[in-house]
Design a protein around this motif. Structure first.
Motif, PDB file in Angstrom:
ATOM      1  N   ILE A 186      24.174  45.860  22.583  1.00 25.32           N
ATOM      2  CA  ILE A 186      23.536  47.145  22.907  1.00 25.32           C
ATOM      3  C   ILE A 186      23.589  48.080  21.700  1.00 25.32           C
ATOM      4  O   ILE A 186      22.581  48.704  21.341  1.00 25.32           O
ATOM      5  CB  ILE A 186      24.178  47.786  24.153  1.00 25.32           C
ATOM      6  N   ARG A 187      24.735  48.161  21.045  1.00 21.13           N
ATOM      7  CA  ARG A 187      24.850  48.999  19.836  1.00 21.13           C
ATOM      8  C   ARG A 187      23.879  48.510  18.761  1.00 21.13           C
ATOM      9  O   ARG A 187      23.200  49.319  18.108  1.00 21.13           O
ATOM     10  CB  ARG A 187      26.281  48.970  19.295  1.00 21.13           C
ATOM     11  N   TYR A 188      23.813  47.212  18.579  1.00 20.78           N
ATOM     12  CA  TYR A 188      22.905  46.636  17.579  1.00 20.78           C
ATOM     13  C   TYR A 188      21.452  46.997  17.899  1.00 20.78           C
ATOM     14  O   TYR A 188      20.702  47.439  17.020  1.00 20.78           O
ATOM     15  CB  TYR A 188      23.095  45.120  17.525  1.00 20.78           C
ATOM     16  N   LEU A 189      21.048  46.815  19.158  1.00 18.52           N
ATOM     17  CA  LEU A 189      19.663  47.106  19.551  1.00 18.52           C
ATOM     18  C   LEU A 189      19.341  48.583  19.362  1.00 18.52           C
ATOM     19  O   LEU A 189      18.269  48.928  18.852  1.00 18.52           O
ATOM     20  CB  LEU A 189      19.430  46.698  21.004  1.00 18.52           C
ATOM     21  N   ARG A 190      20.241  49.443  19.771  1.00 16.01           N
ATOM     22  CA  ARG A 190      20.013  50.885  19.622  1.00 16.01           C
ATOM     23  C   ARG A 190      19.872  51.275  18.156  1.00 16.01           C
ATOM     24  O   ARG A 190      19.122  52.194  17.819  1.00 16.01           O
ATOM     25  CB  ARG A 190      21.147  51.676  20.269  1.00 16.01           C
ATOM     26  N   GLY A 191      20.575  50.573  17.292  1.00 18.04           N
ATOM     27  CA  GLY A 191      20.524  50.883  15.867  1.00 18.04           C
ATOM     28  C   GLY A 191      19.357  50.258  15.127  1.00 18.04           C
ATOM     29  O   GLY A 191      19.043  50.678  14.019  1.00 18.04           O
ATOM     30  N   THR A 192      18.713  49.269  15.716  1.00 18.53           N
ATOM     31  CA  THR A 192      17.655  48.558  14.995  1.00 18.53           C
ATOM     32  C   THR A 192      16.261  48.668  15.611  1.00 18.53           C
ATOM     33  O   THR A 192      15.291  48.279  14.976  1.00 18.53           O
ATOM     34  CB  THR A 192      17.994  47.063  14.851  1.00 18.53           C
ATOM     35  N   ILE A 193      16.161  49.190  16.837  1.00 18.09           N
ATOM     36  CA  ILE A 193      14.837  49.343  17.470  1.00 18.09           C
ATOM     37  C   ILE A 193      14.638  50.828  17.790  1.00 18.09           C
ATOM     38  O   ILE A 193      15.054  51.303  18.846  1.00 18.09           O
ATOM     39  CB  ILE A 193      14.714  48.475  18.743  1.00 18.09           C
ATOM     40  N   PRO A 194      13.985  51.555  16.888  1.00 16.86           N
ATOM     41  CA  PRO A 194      13.818  52.999  17.072  1.00 16.86           C
ATOM     42  C   PRO A 194      12.630  53.385  17.963  1.00 16.86           C
ATOM     43  O   PRO A 194      12.365  54.566  18.145  1.00 16.86           O
ATOM     44  CB  PRO A 194      13.609  53.494  15.632  1.00 16.86           C
ATOM     45  N   ASP A 195      11.931  52.432  18.535  1.00 18.03           N
ATOM     46  CA  ASP A 195      10.742  52.697  19.348  1.00 18.03           C
ATOM     47  C   ASP A 195      11.101  53.592  20.547  1.00 18.03           C
ATOM     48  O   ASP A 195      12.010  53.264  21.310  1.00 18.03           O
ATOM     49  CB  ASP A 195      10.179  51.357  19.849  1.00 18.03           C
ATOM     50  N   PRO A 196      10.401  54.716  20.747  1.00 17.33           N
ATOM     51  CA  PRO A 196      10.716  55.613  21.863  1.00 17.33           C
ATOM     52  C   PRO A 196      10.442  54.992  23.238  1.00 17.33           C
ATOM     53  O   PRO A 196      10.914  55.504  24.250  1.00 17.33           O
ATOM     54  CB  PRO A 196       9.819  56.838  21.621  1.00 17.33           C
ATOM     55  N   ARG A 197       9.713  53.896  23.280  1.00 24.40           N
ATOM     56  CA  ARG A 197       9.431  53.206  24.550  1.00 24.40           C
ATOM     57  C   ARG A 197      10.574  52.285  24.953  1.00 24.40           C
ATOM     58  O   ARG A 197      10.537  51.674  26.020  1.00 24.40           O
ATOM     59  CB  ARG A 197       8.148  52.391  24.443  1.00 24.40           C
ATOM     60  N   PHE A 198      11.607  52.198  24.128  1.00 21.25           N
ATOM     61  CA  PHE A 198      12.690  51.238  24.319  1.00 21.25           C
ATOM     62  C   PHE A 198      13.994  51.916  24.717  1.00 21.25           C
ATOM     63  O   PHE A 198      14.395  52.907  24.118  1.00 21.25           O
ATOM     64  CB  PHE A 198      12.905  50.460  23.011  1.00 21.25           C
ATOM     65  N   SER A 199      14.657  51.352  25.735  1.00 25.03           N
ATOM     66  CA  SER A 199      15.990  51.811  26.141  1.00 25.03           C
ATOM     67  C   SER A 199      16.903  50.607  26.258  1.00 25.03           C
ATOM     68  O   SER A 199      16.553  49.631  26.932  1.00 25.03           O
ATOM     69  CB  SER A 199      15.944  52.508  27.508  1.00 25.03           C
TER      70      SER A 199
END
Length: 181
Positions: A73-86
């Protein structure tokens, strides 16, 4: 990061290698992207599917990725900045609450690569039931697995289950599309 996650939690990750491009394309092919407002993924790992899903989604659609592994989760939050993504640190069994917390009544599609056959007793059936409840009519539960045993978790909830194989994956994968009618 993926191999590190596998070594740390082999039962939760389920494979030592991310899914192949062919598997991703085949798995996502039946999705009606024009009518998809909410796509949910269970066990996104390092985002192997997240990016292709975001590439196909409409500008107003949302992708919620749920994983119990806080490192992913930390990795995804740090690497996918798309506002459509949570990215949500939590259990797929709580999908209804997570979807509601994001302002939706239902999901259009749910994708899972979770290793159903190795989940703790009772968790697989709980996830399958919650997924069926959260899906809209006409939506689908997209599942890729290395064992055909996942069908046992799907058949109590879905009458129509399409199946295929992706041989160009390590290991070869079973693909299921369970449609809510």
């Amino acid at each position: 990061m993926f191999i590190q996650g596998f070594l740390k939690h082999p039962v939760m990750v389920g494979s030592v290698m991310p899914s192949s491009g062919k598997l991703i394309r085949k798995m996502l092919e039946p999705v009606d992207w024009a009518n998809c407002r909410l796509f949910v993924e269970y066990g996104p790992g390092v985002g192997t599917f997240c990016r292709p899903i975001l590439d196909r989604m409409a500008p107003e659609a949302q992708l919620i990725a749920i994983d119990t592994n806080a490192d992913f989760i930390r990795y995804l939050r740090g690497t996918i900045p798309d506002p459509r993504f949570s990215a949500v640190n939590g259990s797929a069994a709580d999908v209804e609450r997570i979807v509601a917390d994001h302002g939706f009544a239902h999901a259009d599609y749910v994708l899972s690569g979770l290793p159903f056959s190795t989940l703790p007793p009772g968790v697989g059936p709980e996830i399958a039931a919650a997924t069926h409840r959260v899906l809209r009519v006409g939506g689908a539960f997209l599942v890729y697995q290395f064992s055909p045993k996942v069908r046992d978790f799907l058949t109590p909830h879905w009458a129509r289950i399409d199946h295929d194989m992706e041989w160009w994956n390590v290991p070869p994968a079973q693909l299921y599309w369970a449609w809510k009618e």
